[in-house]
Design a protein around this motif. Structure first.
Motif, PDB file in Angstrom:
ATOM      1  N   ASP A   1      11.289 -14.600  -9.227  1.00 46.65           N
ATOM      2  CA  ASP A   1       9.847 -14.714  -9.439  1.00 46.65           C
ATOM      3  C   ASP A   1       9.026 -14.437  -8.186  1.00 46.65           C
ATOM      4  O   ASP A   1       7.809 -14.638  -8.179  1.00 46.65           O
ATOM      5  N   ARG A   2       9.655 -13.969  -7.139  1.00 47.24           N
ATOM      6  CA  ARG A   2       8.943 -13.602  -5.918  1.00 47.24           C
ATOM      7  C   ARG A   2       9.871 -12.764  -5.057  1.00 47.24           C
ATOM      8  O   ARG A   2      11.083 -12.727  -5.266  1.00 47.24           O
ATOM      9  N   SER A   3       9.297 -12.055  -4.084  1.00 46.45           N
ATOM     10  CA  SER A   3      10.116 -11.236  -3.203  1.00 46.45           C
ATOM     11  C   SER A   3      10.719 -12.078  -2.085  1.00 46.45           C
ATOM     12  O   SER A   3      10.235 -13.175  -1.774  1.00 46.45           O
ATOM     13  N   SER A   4      11.776 -11.560  -1.476  1.00 40.75           N
ATOM     14  CA  SER A   4      12.435 -12.260  -0.377  1.00 40.75           C
ATOM     15  C   SER A   4      11.528 -12.279   0.851  1.00 40.75           C
ATOM     16  O   SER A   4      10.778 -11.335   1.103  1.00 40.75           O
ATOM     17  N   PRO A   5      11.578 -13.350   1.653  1.00 43.77           N
ATOM     18  CA  PRO A   5      10.732 -13.442   2.853  1.00 43.77           C
ATOM     19  C   PRO A   5      10.873 -12.268   3.801  1.00 43.77           C
ATOM     20  O   PRO A   5       9.902 -11.882   4.457  1.00 43.77           O
ATOM     21  N   VAL A   6      12.059 -11.661   3.882  1.00 50.61           N
ATOM     22  CA  VAL A   6      12.256 -10.545   4.806  1.00 50.61           C
ATOM     23  C   VAL A   6      11.366  -9.352   4.456  1.00 50.61           C
ATOM     24  O   VAL A   6      11.110  -8.488   5.306  1.00 50.61           O
ATOM     25  N   VAL A   7      10.850  -9.305   3.220  1.00 51.05           N
ATOM     26  CA  VAL A   7       9.977  -8.204   2.830  1.00 51.05           C
ATOM     27  C   VAL A   7       8.706  -8.181   3.673  1.00 51.05           C
ATOM     28  O   VAL A   7       8.163  -7.105   3.969  1.00 51.05           O
ATOM     29  N   ASP A   8       8.210  -9.340   4.095  1.00 50.39           N
ATOM     30  CA  ASP A   8       7.035  -9.356   4.978  1.00 50.39           C
ATOM     31  C   ASP A   8       7.325  -8.596   6.269  1.00 50.39           C
ATOM     32  O   ASP A   8       6.471  -7.859   6.774  1.00 50.39           O
ATOM     33  N   TRP A   9       8.510  -8.800   6.821  1.00 50.22           N
ATOM     34  CA  TRP A   9       8.915  -8.090   8.039  1.00 50.22           C
ATOM     35  C   TRP A   9       9.003  -6.588   7.765  1.00 50.22           C
ATOM     36  O   TRP A   9       8.562  -5.773   8.582  1.00 50.22           O
ATOM     37  N   LEU A  10       9.536  -6.208   6.620  1.00 51.26           N
ATOM     38  CA  LEU A  10       9.662  -4.796   6.268  1.00 51.26           C
ATOM     39  C   LEU A  10       8.301  -4.138   6.085  1.00 51.26           C
ATOM     40  O   LEU A  10       8.098  -2.983   6.471  1.00 51.26           O
ATOM     41  N   ARG A  11       7.352  -4.861   5.508  1.00 48.60           N
ATOM     42  CA  ARG A  11       5.995  -4.318   5.385  1.00 48.60           C
ATOM     43  C   ARG A  11       5.396  -4.049   6.766  1.00 48.60           C
ATOM     44  O   ARG A  11       4.750  -3.010   6.995  1.00 48.60           O
ATOM     45  N   ALA A  12       5.601  -4.987   7.683  1.00 51.76           N
ATOM     46  CA  ALA A  12       5.082  -4.804   9.041  1.00 51.76           C
ATOM     47  C   ALA A  12       5.733  -3.606   9.716  1.00 51.76           C
ATOM     48  O   ALA A  12       5.072  -2.838  10.435  1.00 51.76           O
ATOM     49  N   LEU A  13       7.039  -3.420   9.505  1.00 48.06           N
ATOM     50  CA  LEU A  13       7.727  -2.254  10.055  1.00 48.06           C
ATOM     51  C   LEU A  13       7.134  -0.971   9.486  1.00 48.06           C
ATOM     52  O   LEU A  13       6.907  -0.001  10.215  1.00 48.06           O
ATOM     53  N   ALA A  14       6.857  -0.954   8.181  1.00 52.65           N
ATOM     54  CA  ALA A  14       6.277   0.233   7.552  1.00 52.65           C
ATOM     55  C   ALA A  14       4.897   0.542   8.131  1.00 52.65           C
ATOM     56  O   ALA A  14       4.568   1.710   8.383  1.00 52.65           O
ATOM     57  N   ARG A  15       4.097  -0.488   8.362  1.00 49.11           N
ATOM     58  CA  ARG A  15       2.764  -0.272   8.948  1.00 49.11           C
ATOM     59  C   ARG A  15       2.870   0.355  10.331  1.00 49.11           C
ATOM     60  O   ARG A  15       2.140   1.296  10.669  1.00 49.11           O
ATOM     61  N   GLN A  16       3.782  -0.177  11.149  1.00 44.32           N
ATOM     62  CA  GLN A  16       3.946   0.379  12.495  1.00 44.32           C
ATOM     63  C   GLN A  16       4.467   1.810  12.416  1.00 44.32           C
ATOM     64  O   GLN A  16       3.993   2.694  13.156  1.00 44.32           O
ATOM     65  N   ALA A  17       5.425   2.063  11.529  1.00 41.89           N
ATOM     66  CA  ALA A  17       5.986   3.405  11.393  1.00 41.89           C
ATOM     67  C   ALA A  17       4.910   4.401  10.973  1.00 41.89           C
ATOM     68  O   ALA A  17       4.861   5.531  11.487  1.00 41.89           O
ATOM     69  N   HIS A  18       4.044   3.999  10.058  1.00 40.13           N
ATOM     70  CA  HIS A  18       2.973   4.889   9.622  1.00 40.13           C
ATOM     71  C   HIS A  18       2.015   5.174  10.775  1.00 40.13           C
ATOM     72  O   HIS A  18       1.593   6.323  10.984  1.00 40.13           O
ATOM     73  N   GLY A  19       1.673   4.140  11.540  1.00 39.92           N
ATOM     74  CA  GLY A  19       0.788   4.329  12.683  1.00 39.92           C
ATOM     75  C   GLY A  19       1.359   5.283  13.709  1.00 39.92           C
ATOM     76  O   GLY A  19       0.625   6.056  14.335  1.00 39.92           O
ATOM     77  N   GLU A  20       2.672   5.238  13.903  1.00 43.77           N
ATOM     78  CA  GLU A  20       3.309   6.093  14.900  1.00 43.77           C
ATOM     79  C   GLU A  20       3.561   7.508  14.401  1.00 43.77           C
ATOM     80  O   GLU A  20       3.493   8.460  15.178  1.00 43.77           O
ATOM     81  N   CYS A  21       3.865   7.641  13.095  1.00 43.00           N
ATOM     82  CA  CYS A  21       4.340   8.933  12.576  1.00 43.00           C
ATOM     83  C   CYS A  21       3.305   9.690  11.758  1.00 43.00           C
ATOM     84  O   CYS A  21       3.476  10.884  11.521  1.00 43.00           O
ATOM     85  N   GLY A  22       2.262   9.005  11.299  1.00 43.36           N
ATOM     86  CA  GLY A  22       1.224   9.681  10.543  1.00 43.36           C
ATOM     87  C   GLY A  22       1.672  10.072   9.152  1.00 43.36           C
ATOM     88  O   GLY A  22       2.553   9.467   8.552  1.00 43.36           O
ATOM     89  N   GLY A  23       1.053  11.147   8.620  1.00 43.35           N
ATOM     90  CA  GLY A  23       1.340  11.577   7.263  1.00 43.35           C
ATOM     91  C   GLY A  23       0.511  10.808   6.245  1.00 43.35           C
ATOM     92  O   GLY A  23      -0.351  10.002   6.586  1.00 43.35           O
ATOM     93  N   LYS A  24       0.771  11.075   4.976  1.00 43.15           N
ATOM     94  CA  LYS A  24       0.034  10.426   3.898  1.00 43.15           C
ATOM     95  C   LYS A  24       0.418   8.952   3.736  1.00 43.15           C
ATOM     96  O   LYS A  24      -0.327   8.164   3.152  1.00 43.15           O
ATOM     97  N   GLY A  25       1.583   8.596   4.192  1.00 40.79           N
ATOM     98  CA  GLY A  25       2.084   7.233   4.041  1.00 40.79           C
ATOM     99  C   GLY A  25       3.566   7.206   4.313  1.00 40.79           C
ATOM    100  O   GLY A  25       4.154   8.168   4.817  1.00 40.79           O
ATOM    101  N   VAL A  26       4.200   6.091   3.958  1.00 39.99           N
ATOM    102  CA  VAL A  26       5.605   5.835   4.274  1.00 39.99           C
ATOM    103  C   VAL A  26       6.435   5.818   2.990  1.00 39.99           C
ATOM    104  O   VAL A  26       6.026   5.253   1.981  1.00 39.99           O
ATOM    105  N   GLY A  27       7.613   6.432   3.045  1.00 40.26           N
ATOM    106  CA  GLY A  27       8.600   6.285   1.992  1.00 40.26           C
ATOM    107  C   GLY A  27       9.478   5.079   2.282  1.00 40.26           C
ATOM    108  O   GLY A  27       9.627   4.672   3.437  1.00 40.26           O
TER     109      GLY A  27
END
Length: 260
Positions: free
Chosen positions: A98-124
């Motif tokens: 009924d909810r996502s695992s806590p580690v998903v918050d860390w993964l979202r933060a990683l995706a945000r940083q990756a997008h900031g560094e790599c650009g493009g339309k977004g992150v896969g």
């Protein structure tokens, strides 16, 4: 260096968010794709898939969430890692749907940083097995535009397993983005896989509608491995036929959505 020699082409860094720190391996150039490994860890076949994403013009970020990076898969390694992950209740909700695992918050933060560094339309983002459903929950962050759910196996041990490991609030956010931004989700599994039952994919279809692209494979499509057909993009990938077509579809999806 040991097993990490398999990651010799990668740059390693530690990423910290909200007092959580995991190592991440990075390779390539272009828009970012987060490749989340399956059980028992960031093994050579996961690295092979990440290599192919990088070769297709993207930057891969491979977090090591459990196991030993680069170590080949064997039965003892799988069993030991599984027992270890079951004890990591702070990070992984193995039984709850009924909810996502806590580690998903860390993964979202990683995706945000990756997008900031790599650009493009977004992150896969692609999750596999234990991490299979994480890419869907990561879509609550605007940076994630191309989620792939490969053999999503959490939660485990639930009869029929209609649950998909996200909260109603997370699912509502995802559905809103799919419609507003013309996005979609890919899911992959072998039809016989008891860890990814029919009811779970029916839930995806019901909730996501025609925004969910299901790729479902027969046992004869799988390469021989030490476990029954399960790991679509890694252990059971053949270099021709339906599993290879699935791998190529995922890479094309990443290229299209991220703007590679």
């Amino acid at each position: 260096m040991g097993h990490e020699a398999a990651l010799g082409a990668y740059t390693k860094f530690d990423f910290t968010h909200d007092r959580r720190t995991f190592p991440v391996y990075r390779r390539g150039a272009g828009p970012a794709v987060v490749v989340m490994h399956e059980m028992p860890g960031l093994h050579p076949q996961v690295i092979r898939f990440a290599d192919r994403v990088a070769e297709a013009g993207m930057t891969v970020f491979c977090p090591s969430l459990f196991g030993q990076p680069g170590r080949p898969v064997d039965r003892g390694y799988v069993t030991a890692t599984m027992l270890g992950v079951l004890c990591m209740r702070r990070e992984f909700l193995v039984w709850r749907g009924d909810r996502s695992s806590p580690v998903v918050d860390w993964l979202r933060a990683l995706a945000r940083q990756a997008h900031g560094e790599c650009g493009g339309k977004g992150v896969g983002a692609v999750g596999m097995c234990f991490t299979g459903g994480f890419a869907l929950a990561m879509m609550t962050d605007p940076s994630v535009v191309a989620p792939v759910l490969s053999q999503p196996s959490l939660p485990v041990g639930r009869k029929g397993a209609p649950t998909i490991g996200v909260s109603r609030e997370e699912l509502s956010c995802v559905k809103g983005r799919l419609a507003a931004e013309d996005l979609s989700v890919i899911g992959l599994r072998f039809k016989s896989d008891k860890l990814v039952p029919d009811a779970r994919f029916e839930t995806y279809r019901r909730e996501l509608g025609d925004r969910f692209e299901a790729i479902e494979l027969e046992d004869e499509d799988a390469a021989p491995a030490l476990i029954p057909p399960h790991s679509v993009l890694t252990l059971h990938l053949k270099e021709d036929g339906p599993t290879k077509a699935a791998e190529q579809r995922v890479i094309a999806f990443f290229r299209e959505r991220t703007g590679a």
